[in-house]
Design an enzyme around this catalytic site. Sequence first.
Site, short mmCIF file in Angstrom:
data_model
loop_
_atom_site.label_atom_id
_atom_site.label_comp_id
_atom_site.label_asym_id
_atom_site.label_seq_id
_atom_site.Cartn_x
_atom_site.Cartn_y
_atom_site.Cartn_z
N HIS A 1 -11.33 -5.80 8.50
CA HIS A 1 -12.32 -5.62 7.16
C HIS A 1 -13.52 -4.85 7.31
CE1 HIS A 1 -9.60 -9.28 6.73
NE2 HIS A 1 -9.73 -8.95 5.20
N GLU B 1 0.84 -1.33 0.00
CA GLU B 1 0.18 -0.01 0.05
C GLU B 1 0.77 1.32 0.02
OE1 GLU B 1 -2.57 -3.30 1.07
OE2 GLU B 1 -0.58 -2.68 1.85
#
Length: 659
Positions: free
Chosen positions: A465, A398
């Site tokens: 998540h 990322e």
Amino acid sequence: MKFNRKDYTDDDLLHLYRGILKPRMIEEKMLILLRQGKVSKWFSGIGQEAISVGSTLALDPDEYILPLHRNLGVFTCRDIPLDRLFAQFQGKRTGFTKGRDRSFHFGSNEHHIVGMISHLGPQLAVADGIALAEMLDKREKVTLVYSGDGGASEGDFHEALNVAAVWGLPVIFVIENNGYGLSTPSNEQFKCQYFIDKGPAYGIDALQIDGNNVLEVYDTVRQAAYSIRKNPRPMLIEAMTFRMRGHEEASGTKYVPQELFERWSKKDPVENFEKYLLDEKVLTPKLLAAIREEFREEIERGLEVAHNTPMPTPDVKEELADMYAPFIQNVIKPRDSARSERRFVDAISDSLRQSLERYPDLVIMGQDIAEYGGVFKVTEGFVEKFGKERIRNTPLCESAILGIGLGMSIRKKKSVVEMQFADFVSAGFSQIVNNLAKSHYRWGQNADVVVRMPTGAGAAAGPFHSQSNESWFFHTPGLKIVYPSTPYDAKGLLNAAIEDPNPVMFFEHKLLYRSLTETIPDDYYTVEIGRARLAQEGNDFSIITYGMGVHWAKQLLNTMPEVSADILDLRSLLPWDKEAVRQTVTKTGRVIVLHEDTLTGGIGAEIAAWISENCFTQLDGPVVRVGGLDTAIPFAPPLEQEFLPVKRLRERVEALLSF
């Protein structure tokens, strides 16, 4: 020290000598000024000048270089005016950051330099982004970026080298191995003996050179750059050197064994090259004296101009405005009336597809977004239409991909970066809040990057998540935050975010992807960023919310026909629509601020505080906040439902109405 001049002319050698002498003379002057209190801090590169000078002069002037603390020679070899450079050191407005940052924390596109941030590692990925843009535009150009041996311990180093290797990017990674990361010696930084040992593991070429031999540095980088321009690929060059002064002057050098100074002083890069040129009759004592006098006068003139420049005068309006690249949005309406039923996920996909058609320089990057179409299938079929150069699968990195987005912005390209789940953005947090957000304020370089953030709970996906982490970024000037609640707004706001040249965090609630359908225009259109909308009108109280909160509020009011309320959908969180908030507060006098995120420190706290400060006389009761529990998000559905604020929303509405 041995110098091999090969076929280089006397003029070539003198050019190198002038290049290495000037930063040494500037450094010697800076150390005097530091003791006099005329500069506040100094990171000395004495002993390491050959690396900066040799590598800079080996590249074409229009090839980008990303330097660090000890790379003064990059700036002098790119002919940056000394008065501006010294003004930068002193925090003057005529420097490159208007007094907002120090030393080499700046860039200049005119000189093809991108300066560092103190976190060191993130700039490696920015170099990848510049190189990717050059490669996409079919320009035979090299990008060169430096890392110290200490900075190479950061994860950003691994991510940048790995992506460069996988994508075949034309980047030269120069590792200045001076044996210490501040005071920590190499044997406490890494286990391998040399950085060239890392090259084969990444599948890239790796070379080791004498970093104090300016001719060897120049020749090696020159040959490497020529080869990479013709056959794009990354290369790692380890330059062995030594720092003759402290990490910065205040830190001193007591932690370094004295014998190291004695050994490396014999390898002084300036003195040795000067002696070699004198022995070769390339340089004469008379010419040497003339060059030194020329540089001394140039330095004194630059210092005089910088000293006579006043310190910057604060201008609050300018300071606030410069956090963002100038941009006035003109809302675009669809050209025809054709409309279709589209799910939320389809609206996002439509926006990306139409933006790719509208902006040929737009690139989308993310994990599994190409052939697989992304975990939510938002980009399904895009590879066939737009190709893998523009729809780029990324490694799990990322931070690197966000940094690449900034690098591409420097070369005038747009990018959309998909976080597979919003939770994973934490792995790239520094790039967003320290690099993307601050770049324009620091040196006028916008970050034309949209970060897509699939967010939210309700699907029993557990703590990693499901997070609503918009408040992490709400506190960071320089970012924009958008959070739509309908397919119409999702498409129009994502189009607007991609159009905007500033960094935008774009939140998409996962539960809305396939549960919400709306008839929306087929054609391209935009919705104004920063403008709220009334999702429902009423008179008894106001619910100010966004995202899934809009639907929870509607569902609640459908069960309470005896009351009516305004539901104000903020849509944009940074900036947020203060005037719309004022209007609804004035209208109803009772306010609930609702969000899915945990209550403490959430965005609702800021909005509630603003209402209390600015609309106090219009209130008929306390401003009420409703949010998620102050816990991580649990996995089991009963626990997750208790975390969410739906049940508490009814309780707080009933309490407010009875106040």
